[in-house]
Each structure stands twice: as C-alpha cells, then as structure tokens.
Motif scaffolding. Sequence first.
Motif, PDB file in Angstrom:
ATOM      1  N   LEU A   1     -12.626 -51.959  -4.629  1.00 14.54           N
ATOM      2  CA  LEU A   1     -11.986 -52.652  -3.689  1.00 14.54           C
ATOM      3  C   LEU A   1     -10.861 -53.169  -3.907  1.00 14.54           C
ATOM      4  CD1 LEU A   1     -12.553 -54.053  -0.667  1.00 14.54           C
ATOM      5  CD2 LEU A   1     -13.330 -56.220  -2.013  1.00 14.54           C
ATOM      6  N   PHE A   2      -9.623 -52.911  -2.988  1.00 14.47           N
ATOM      7  CA  PHE A   2      -8.385 -53.398  -3.283  1.00 14.47           C
ATOM      8  C   PHE A   2      -8.320 -54.985  -3.180  1.00 14.47           C
ATOM      9  CE2 PHE A   2      -7.063 -49.349  -1.189  1.00 14.47           C
ATOM     10  CZ  PHE A   2      -7.061 -48.669  -2.307  1.00 14.47           C
ATOM     11  N   SER A   3      -8.068 -55.536  -4.207  1.00 19.05           N
ATOM     12  CA  SER A   3      -7.830 -57.008  -4.275  1.00 19.05           C
ATOM     13  C   SER A   3      -6.571 -57.606  -4.160  1.00 19.05           C
ATOM     14  CB  SER A   3      -8.485 -57.596  -5.891  1.00 19.05           C
ATOM     15  OG  SER A   3      -9.591 -57.094  -6.067  1.00 19.05           O
ATOM     16  N   CYS A   4      -5.344 -56.863  -4.552  1.00 13.84           N
ATOM     17  CA  CYS A   4      -4.051 -57.047  -4.354  1.00 13.84           C
ATOM     18  C   CYS A   4      -3.362 -55.863  -3.953  1.00 13.84           C
ATOM     19  CB  CYS A   4      -3.604 -57.989  -5.697  1.00 13.84           C
ATOM     20  SG  CYS A   4      -2.006 -58.866  -5.418  1.00 13.84           S
ATOM     21  N   ILE A   5      -2.792 -55.834  -2.967  1.00 10.76           N
ATOM     22  CA  ILE A   5      -2.286 -54.472  -2.505  1.00 10.76           C
ATOM     23  C   ILE A   5      -1.193 -54.977  -1.448  1.00 10.76           C
ATOM     24  CG2 ILE A   5      -3.824 -54.079  -0.809  1.00 10.76           C
ATOM     25  CD1 ILE A   5      -3.114 -50.950  -1.225  1.00 10.76           C
ATOM     26  N   ARG A   6      -0.006 -54.461  -1.288  1.00 13.22           N
ATOM     27  CA  ARG A   6       1.131 -54.555  -0.581  1.00 13.22           C
ATOM     28  C   ARG A   6       0.750 -54.180   1.032  1.00 13.22           C
ATOM     29  NH1 ARG A   6       5.066 -51.741  -1.072  1.00 13.22           N
ATOM     30  NH2 ARG A   6       6.715 -53.140   0.119  1.00 13.22           N
ATOM     31  N   GLU A   7       1.001 -55.045   2.075  1.00  9.59           N
ATOM     32  CA  GLU A   7       0.214 -54.607   3.396  1.00  9.59           C
ATOM     33  C   GLU A   7       1.101 -53.174   3.679  1.00  9.59           C
ATOM     34  OE1 GLU A   7       0.896 -56.164   7.794  1.00  9.59           O
ATOM     35  OE2 GLU A   7       0.559 -57.623   6.327  1.00  9.59           O
TER      36      GLU A   7
ATOM     37  N   PRO B   1      -2.238 -61.458  -9.385  1.00 11.20           N
ATOM     38  CA  PRO B   1      -0.908 -61.888  -8.921  1.00 11.20           C
ATOM     39  C   PRO B   1      -1.206 -62.282  -7.251  1.00 11.20           C
ATOM     40  CG  PRO B   1      -0.598 -59.863  -9.372  1.00 11.20           C
ATOM     41  CD  PRO B   1      -1.914 -60.155  -9.889  1.00 11.20           C
ATOM     42  N   ASP B   2      -0.488 -63.195  -6.702  1.00 11.92           N
ATOM     43  CA  ASP B   2      -0.229 -63.225  -5.307  1.00 11.92           C
ATOM     44  C   ASP B   2       0.302 -62.122  -4.612  1.00 11.92           C
ATOM     45  OD1 ASP B   2      -1.323 -65.581  -5.397  1.00 11.92           O
ATOM     46  OD2 ASP B   2       0.524 -66.862  -5.502  1.00 11.92           O
ATOM     47  N   GLN B   3       0.083 -61.673  -3.466  1.00 15.77           N
ATOM     48  CA  GLN B   3       0.502 -60.327  -2.748  1.00 15.77           C
ATOM     49  C   GLN B   3       2.127 -60.582  -3.093  1.00 15.77           C
ATOM     50  OE1 GLN B   3       0.063 -59.891   1.479  1.00 15.77           O
ATOM     51  NE2 GLN B   3      -0.889 -57.690   0.915  1.00 15.77           N
ATOM     52  N   GLN B   4       2.727 -61.842  -2.617  1.00 13.98           N
ATOM     53  CA  GLN B   4       4.190 -61.972  -2.652  1.00 13.98           C
ATOM     54  C   GLN B   4       4.553 -61.575  -4.014  1.00 13.98           C
ATOM     55  OE1 GLN B   4       2.001 -64.243  -1.795  1.00 13.98           O
ATOM     56  NE2 GLN B   4       2.386 -64.851   0.464  1.00 13.98           N
ATOM     57  N   ASP B   5       3.821 -61.687  -5.222  1.00 17.67           N
ATOM     58  CA  ASP B   5       4.350 -61.503  -6.562  1.00 17.67           C
ATOM     59  C   ASP B   5       4.052 -60.341  -7.157  1.00 17.67           C
ATOM     60  OD1 ASP B   5       5.337 -64.100  -6.596  1.00 17.67           O
ATOM     61  OD2 ASP B   5       3.271 -64.989  -7.338  1.00 17.67           O
ATOM     62  N   LEU B   6       3.320 -59.346  -6.248  1.00 14.30           N
ATOM     63  CA  LEU B   6       2.777 -58.245  -6.851  1.00 14.30           C
ATOM     64  C   LEU B   6       4.117 -57.158  -7.045  1.00 14.30           C
ATOM     65  CD1 LEU B   6       0.499 -55.996  -7.169  1.00 14.30           C
ATOM     66  CD2 LEU B   6       0.640 -55.369  -4.955  1.00 14.30           C
TER      67      LEU B   6
ATOM     68  N   GLN C   1     -15.469 -56.087 -12.514  1.00  9.95           N
ATOM     69  CA  GLN C   1     -14.343 -55.816 -13.356  1.00  9.95           C
ATOM     70  C   GLN C   1     -13.015 -55.590 -12.785  1.00  9.95           C
ATOM     71  OE1 GLN C   1     -14.008 -54.554 -17.353  1.00  9.95           O
ATOM     72  NE2 GLN C   1     -11.833 -54.947 -16.373  1.00  9.95           N
ATOM     73  N   MET C   2     -11.986 -56.155 -13.008  1.00  9.09           N
ATOM     74  CA  MET C   2     -10.657 -55.592 -12.455  1.00  9.09           C
ATOM     75  C   MET C   2      -9.950 -54.731 -13.178  1.00  9.09           C
ATOM     76  SD  MET C   2     -10.819 -58.048 -10.130  1.00  9.09           S
ATOM     77  CE  MET C   2      -9.151 -57.763  -9.324  1.00  9.09           C
ATOM     78  N   VAL C   3      -9.213 -53.749 -12.332  1.00  7.19           N
ATOM     79  CA  VAL C   3      -8.612 -52.702 -12.902  1.00  7.19           C
ATOM     80  C   VAL C   3      -7.013 -52.767 -12.029  1.00  7.19           C
ATOM     81  CG1 VAL C   3     -10.654 -51.539 -13.279  1.00  7.19           C
ATOM     82  CG2 VAL C   3      -9.285 -51.107 -11.194  1.00  7.19           C
ATOM     83  N   GLU C   4      -6.198 -52.211 -13.051  1.00 13.85           N
ATOM     84  CA  GLU C   4      -4.877 -51.765 -12.281  1.00 13.85           C
ATOM     85  C   GLU C   4      -5.026 -50.363 -12.093  1.00 13.85           C
ATOM     86  OE1 GLU C   4      -0.956 -52.370 -14.885  1.00 13.85           O
ATOM     87  OE2 GLU C   4      -1.403 -50.124 -14.591  1.00 13.85           O
ATOM     88  N   LEU C   5      -4.108 -50.108 -10.557  1.00  6.76           N
ATOM     89  CA  LEU C   5      -4.457 -48.517 -10.166  1.00  6.76           C
ATOM     90  C   LEU C   5      -3.028 -48.197  -9.636  1.00  6.76           C
ATOM     91  CD1 LEU C   5      -7.312 -48.769  -7.439  1.00  6.76           C
ATOM     92  CD2 LEU C   5      -7.449 -47.757  -9.598  1.00  6.76           C
TER      93      LEU C   5
END
Length: 200
Positions: free
Chosen positions: A164-170, A37-42, A128-132
Amino acid sequence: MDSIGSEQKKAQYHEFFTIKHKLNVNMQPLGDDFLLPDQQDLAEHMPYAFKIAAEMSGADSKILRPLKNLGEYAVELVEFLNQQNKKIDLMMSYILQQQDDSANRFHTIEFGGGGLTLVSPSPLQVGQMVELKIFLADEAAGVFCYAEVINCEQVEQHHHISLLFSCIREPDQELLVRASLHVQTLELRARAKQQKNEKQ
C-alpha cells in the motif's frame, strides 16, 4: 499491526482501480528506524531522474491542453509537438532505465493508484516499510514512493507481496491511475480486434 488496521489498509489498497499487468519495480526494504517523510518532503528523497520525469509529465498536458481550443488551425502544431514529445519520451525512458537496479528488481502482478502486488522469492513481514521505484515504460515515466507491506502470501515457490502506498506525490498517484486505465483500454481494444478476426 492489529487486525482492524490491516483490514482498513487492504480496503485503502482497493479504493483505486487495479489491473493485472507486469511492470518492472525496484524494491528495497527499510530499517525499523526509518522515518516516513511528509508528502511535501518526498521530493528531497527522490532520485533526480524521477524528479525530471515528474516535471516533464506534468508539462506535456499543460502545453497541449490550450492548443485544443484553437480548432483546425492548431492541428499541425499539435502534431509537431506530439512528435517532439515522442523524442523526449524516448530520452526519458533511457534515463529512467539507468535507475533500474537488477539486484532490486521485481515484477508486479497488478498495480493501481492505491498500491501494487509483486512476486518475490522471499517473504516480507506485514508492516514492513519499503522504498519503491516503479517503471512505466509505456508512459515513459517513473514513480518513486514509499509503501507498506499489507499482505504476504506464499504461492508455490514464490511470495505475492501486496504493498500500500504510504507516501506518494499526488501527481504520481494520478499517473498510476492513468497508466492502469491506459493498459485496460489497450487490452479491451486487443480483445475486440481478436473477436472481430475470429468472426471473419
């Protein structure tokens, strides 16, 4: 993932300060068809407990910052609010712990604002992508984000997996930076105290 991309991602991982420290982390590998997802949609993907924790973490600093300008008159009020915050922190810690799934639990070797490295009994493919779900017990906070495996190294019977964080809120990235610096401060104080005791 090509070698240039791999080196760039490893460089991004090290753009932020990292510290060796053990944290509880839940990790779930994602399918090849997963769309990041986009950062805005996270926020739409975040468990509700992590949304609450994020909102409360930001509110604390906003409330206390203006009071510091009031000088000595605000000391008792700030102390009262700090005591209330401690109660809320205990409650948030409990709520977040309910999100910690032992079946998906791993422990970090190091973490920072750019990513983390954890210990796993089995390997993961680079790319590989993962959820954290990252649990910051000392901060009474948690971070939900997505990350990419950028390195997987076998060490004895285990694997050290760097993510490496790929999608994380600032704000969550800033929280991880603050948490890593907080750990470093505590370690430096403990070391200084130990050295002082050894000299006595």
